[in-house]
Each structure stands twice: as C-alpha cells, then as structure tokens.
Design an enzyme around this catalytic site. Sequence first.
Site, mmCIF file in Angstrom:
data_model
loop_
_atom_site.group_PDB
_atom_site.id
_atom_site.type_symbol
_atom_site.label_atom_id
_atom_site.label_comp_id
_atom_site.label_asym_id
_atom_site.label_seq_id
_atom_site.Cartn_x
_atom_site.Cartn_y
_atom_site.Cartn_z
ATOM 1 N N LEU A 1 9.765 -35.023 -38.259
ATOM 2 C CA LEU A 1 10.160 -34.319 -37.045
ATOM 3 C C LEU A 1 11.137 -35.221 -36.316
ATOM 4 C CD1 LEU A 1 6.840 -32.813 -35.575
ATOM 5 C CD2 LEU A 1 8.753 -31.556 -36.547
ATOM 6 N N ASP A 2 12.166 -34.651 -35.737
ATOM 7 C CA ASP A 2 13.168 -35.442 -35.031
ATOM 8 C C ASP A 2 12.536 -36.257 -33.902
ATOM 9 O OD1 ASP A 2 15.045 -34.198 -36.630
ATOM 10 O OD2 ASP A 2 15.431 -32.626 -35.167
ATOM 11 N N TYR A 3 13.238 -37.303 -33.518
ATOM 12 C CA TYR A 3 12.814 -38.184 -32.423
ATOM 13 C C TYR A 3 12.523 -37.388 -31.153
ATOM 14 C CZ TYR A 3 13.155 -42.105 -29.093
ATOM 15 O OH TYR A 3 12.914 -43.033 -28.107
#
Length: 239
Positions: A101-103
Amino acid sequence: MERIQKIIAQSGLTSRRKAEQMILDKRVKVNGQTVTELGTKVSAKDKVEVDGVPLDREEPVYFLLYKPTGVISSVKDDKDRKVVTDFLSEVKQRVFPVGRLDYDTSGAIILTNDGELANKLMHPKFQIDKEYVAKIKGIPDKRHLNILRKGVRLEDGVTSPAEVKIMSADRKKNTSIIHLTIHEGRNRQVRRMFKALGYDVVKLKRERYGFLNLKGMNPGDIRELKPHEVKQLYKTAVT
C-alpha cells in the site's frame, strides 16, 4: 510430511514452481543428499539445503494489519521511516507484507512468512478483489464512471474493469467519496486511474482485501488470522 517444493516455497525463498525447477536443477539437498524427484517429502527433522545454504524453516504465521498512512509497506526503509513490520516487533518469525500500500494510503494488508501463499495472492490470474474508499477532488460524471468500469488507459496498459459507486458528493467543496473495487495490484493504481481522468485523490483507504475487512479495527491495529481464514485464502488463490 510435506512435499519439499512446498516447504521451500513456505520459507519465503521463492515460489513453488521455481522451487520445483531448483530441484530438477539439482540445487536442493535433504540430509546431505541431492534431491531430484519432485514428489519427495520431508519432515521437520530433515535438514534441507538450497545451493548449500540450510533452509530456515519457521512455523507459518498470518496477520492482518490496518496500515496507517505514513508507513512503508516493506520490512525496512533506507530513510528510517516506519515500516509495516514495526507493528510486529514481538513476532519471532520473519514476516513480510503481501503486496503493498502506498505511503499515503491506509488500510488492509496481510503480513506472513508463507512465501507460497504470498506468491499465489499476488499472482494476477487469481484476481483477488481489493476494495478502496477514495476521497477525490471533483465529482465524476457518468462518462468517467463508465471509463472506470470498462478500463482506464495508463502508461502501463489499460486497467481491468472496476466496480465503482459514488457514496457522497459535496458540490460546495467540489469533492466526492468513491467506492472502487479492483483486482489488480499495479503501483499506485487507484491514484493513477483517477489522475488519468483529471481527479486528484485527497485520501485513500483499502477497506477490504479479498474477504478480509477492517471491521472493529483502528489504524495501527493488527490481528492474527484464524485457521479457517488462512484456509479460505488458500482456497481463494486456487479458484
């Protein structure tokens, strides 16, 4: 007793298919003897080596994390930012995230040391549903919703059809809340899909991974998966 290729895959070293090729290439030994038959079974007492290196065989563990924003989906970060495995500091096994999952994205992510299951879940052909809730700038019209449902052209190809529904819209602030379900796992895919249509994502959360959801959980919470959930994940990844 388990088939040796399954044991190698579960260690996280590689996929079962690649483990089978390692066996055929005579790169695997059991108790000092080279193994060449794919049906060979081993017990917990047997010493397994791959390319001369003993296989570290751990008890498989499975967790669901509600990843907060500002956390890296990795086991380490060269900038010393917080990573998902920091939430499992008391777990002895060497777990890793299944996918990412993206930052700036929060939500459901699985962590495990079961390489075989991880490889299955991440393989595109199994099409695991991933449900997101996105707050975006703007209110999509019917044309853009239909594009999302049919597939959005990105620089790495057209996306698979998505399930899309507008949950709410604020015309004064020109924002909307969108439910979006996809089964691909491209890098920053949801954000890029909306960006391609002219919408910026303000906030993004993955509410569901397959049948696993975040009910009763808060950002940073983690729970161990129940045996029947693990079985269902395996079943999901073979159908």
